[in-house]
Write a protein that holds these residues in place. Sequence first.
Motif, mmCIF file in Angstrom:
data_model
loop_
_atom_site.group_PDB
_atom_site.id
_atom_site.type_symbol
_atom_site.label_atom_id
_atom_site.label_comp_id
_atom_site.label_asym_id
_atom_site.label_seq_id
_atom_site.Cartn_x
_atom_site.Cartn_y
_atom_site.Cartn_z
ATOM 1 N N LEU A 43 -6.390 -0.099 3.033
ATOM 2 C CA LEU A 43 -5.079 -0.131 2.372
ATOM 3 C C LEU A 43 -5.183 -0.055 0.853
ATOM 4 O O LEU A 43 -4.224 0.334 0.179
ATOM 5 C CB LEU A 43 -4.319 -1.403 2.783
ATOM 6 C CG LEU A 43 -3.945 -1.521 4.265
ATOM 7 C CD1 LEU A 43 -3.214 -2.832 4.524
ATOM 8 C CD2 LEU A 43 -3.095 -0.346 4.719
ATOM 9 N N ASP A 44 -6.318 -0.390 0.302
ATOM 10 C CA ASP A 44 -6.486 -0.326 -1.157
ATOM 11 C C ASP A 44 -6.719 1.096 -1.644
ATOM 12 O O ASP A 44 -6.186 1.509 -2.672
ATOM 13 C CB ASP A 44 -7.656 -1.216 -1.590
ATOM 14 C CG ASP A 44 -7.298 -2.694 -1.506
ATOM 15 O OD1 ASP A 44 -6.130 -3.019 -1.771
ATOM 16 O OD2 ASP A 44 -8.177 -3.492 -1.162
ATOM 17 N N ALA A 49 0.832 -1.218 0.000
ATOM 18 C CA ALA A 49 0.000 0.000 0.000
ATOM 19 C C ALA A 49 0.858 1.256 0.000
ATOM 20 O O ALA A 49 0.549 2.241 -0.692
ATOM 21 C CB ALA A 49 -0.924 -0.011 1.218
#
Length: 492
Positions: free
Chosen positions: A346-347, A258
């Motif tokens: 985190l994406d 990330a």
Amino acid sequence: MVEFITNVNSAVNGFVWGVPMLVLLVGTGILMTILTKFFQLSHLGHWFKNTVGGIFHDKHVTKHTEAGDQSISQFQSLCTALAATIGTGNIVGVASALVAGGPGAIFWMWVVAFFGMMTNYSENVLGIYYRRRNSRGEWSGGAMYYLKDGLGSYKGCKQIGAILATLFSAFCLLASFGIGNMSQVNSIAANMTSAFSIPATVTGIVLVLVGALVIVGGLKRIASVTEKLVPFMAIAYVLGALVIFFANISHVGAIFTAIFKGAFGLKAVGGGIVGSGVKLALTWGMKRGVFSNEAGLGSSVMVHSSSNVKEPVRQGMWGIFEVFADTMVVCTLTAFAVLSSGLIDLDTGAVLVDVSGSALVGQAFATVFGSFGPAFIAIAILLFAFSTVLGWSHYGSKACEYLFGTKSTIVYKVAFVLMIFIGCTMNLSLAWDLSDTFNGLMAIPNLIGVIALSPVVMKITKNYVARIIKKEDVKPMLSVFPEIQEEQEKAM
């Protein structure tokens, strides 16, 4: 009138903490890294052994000076400098960078720290090389001295050097009351009220009393407190963050992914378009990185210059370690604690809870420590912020000494202590914004001095490497002043 001042300050602040200044700050670090042949990497083992490693095998690193000597030990100078740099920026600043710039901001924070190591190194080398003793026998050094005596020694630059030295001191003096005092203690008061329901007035009275006992006693007393407080608070916080790290160790791969994807826009930040995501990550990472470790502001040089060290490069290496400890260790662990807690997607980089700042870090710690998490962060902010106040009291005192003479410092210290109570109990948002601007303005004359004197840093570094690392028979470069050079040579 207040609205006019606010508007003018916003415009100036937008420049001093904007992209041009960040480019100048990082650019100076890149320049000094190249000129010193990547000293922070090429001599990594050497500087590590002679800084934190020296605590265990070199008695000169921790040795306290004798009663008549007004200097402090190398370890005390580091702890006092770290006291000022390890502050709310390591908790609130990291959380703000993650909220505004996404995980990718952490990568750019690392970049700033890597090059900032050599900016801080250069400042400290110049600080020791151009320092002199004041009427009390104390070492006085800092950007104001290498601007006046270093830049000012160049042909046609005497007046420019003197003006920039005065401007730096004035900005430092003003910033010390705000960013180095009131904004810090206000964070303490707010957290004490939030976590333990302690009224701000009570916090203010206690901090004034403790602050008076330490600050009015001068640098020796500040150093004796910080050399005990800083290792304790840093180790306690690092251990707490490490517990969270190891509890969520299965997320390490996803967190690194990330961070790198966010840094280069391989995924959008917060759902925005890729281009703006990179800009936000880069800007906030650099901004908070500089705010946290203060490399380039010229602030910590004033305490590093008070060290009993003889070699400018020795103190320069402590500057490298200072940035490493502040950003690479403390800030990184804060970021890992937040990113591994599940509070940030985190994406996309989107924050999944309606909190920010220290509350976000408190919730991250709560995922492992339960209700003790926010209390732990409140105590950490108390220690971090108050140690920052102690460090900055010395910076402001040295700026006051340069502008108004040695005797004026007692008046400054009393005013500084009284401001602690005001900072705890009043809403001073404009004063904080102004002090943030003054803090940034310090960097301009300081960086001009560092860049102008970069050949001197390069020469001193080359001299040190030849003598100490390559064992060549070369005359040492210890001070620009012949009498101090001779004195230090005899003491070696």
